[in-house]
Design an enzyme around this catalytic site. Sequence first.
Site, PDB file in Angstrom:
ATOM      1  N   LEU A  39     -22.300 -76.131 -83.681  1.00 22.35           N
ATOM      2  CA  LEU A  39     -22.674 -74.712 -83.690  1.00 22.35           C
ATOM      3  C   LEU A  39     -22.143 -74.042 -84.946  1.00 22.35           C
ATOM      4  O   LEU A  39     -21.218 -73.223 -84.905  1.00 22.35           O
ATOM      5  CB  LEU A  39     -22.151 -74.016 -82.430  1.00 22.35           C
ATOM      6  N   HIS A  40     -22.714 -74.409 -86.070  1.00 26.22           N
ATOM      7  CA  HIS A  40     -22.344 -73.854 -87.359  1.00 26.22           C
ATOM      8  C   HIS A  40     -23.572 -73.264 -88.019  1.00 26.22           C
ATOM      9  O   HIS A  40     -24.675 -73.799 -87.889  1.00 26.22           O
ATOM     10  CB  HIS A  40     -21.727 -74.921 -88.268  1.00 26.22           C
ATOM     11  N   ALA A  41     -23.407 -72.165 -88.708  1.00 25.67           N
ATOM     12  CA  ALA A  41     -24.442 -71.487 -89.491  1.00 25.67           C
ATOM     13  C   ALA A  41     -25.786 -71.383 -88.766  1.00 25.67           C
ATOM     14  O   ALA A  41     -25.920 -70.589 -87.850  1.00 25.67           O
ATOM     15  CB  ALA A  41     -24.578 -72.141 -90.853  1.00 25.67           C
TER      16      ALA A  41
END
Length: 96
Positions: free
Chosen positions: A14-16
């Site tokens: 769950l990044h960018a």
Amino acid sequence: MAERRVSIGWAEGLHARPASIFVRAAMATGVPVTIARKDGPAVNAASMLAVLSLGAEGGDEITLTSRAEDTAAAEAALDRLAKLVSEGLEELPETV
């Protein structure tokens, strides 16, 4: 209270971009939703900063929870979000 446990299907976690997709989807459900990593604090799923602060990686197990009064709406929202996360989809599915 409705709850779902799922593993993150996005390789990057769950990044960018995936976090942005998830947060927009959580806001679109219309019910309050929290997200937590295993043994971690629950944070507002509709907050980009809160979701990014989890540091959730691909394959990590997360817990989605809703305490909405409308149990049916909470269950449906969590089903949709769980599918989005587990399959690493690029947008919220219209139906489960």
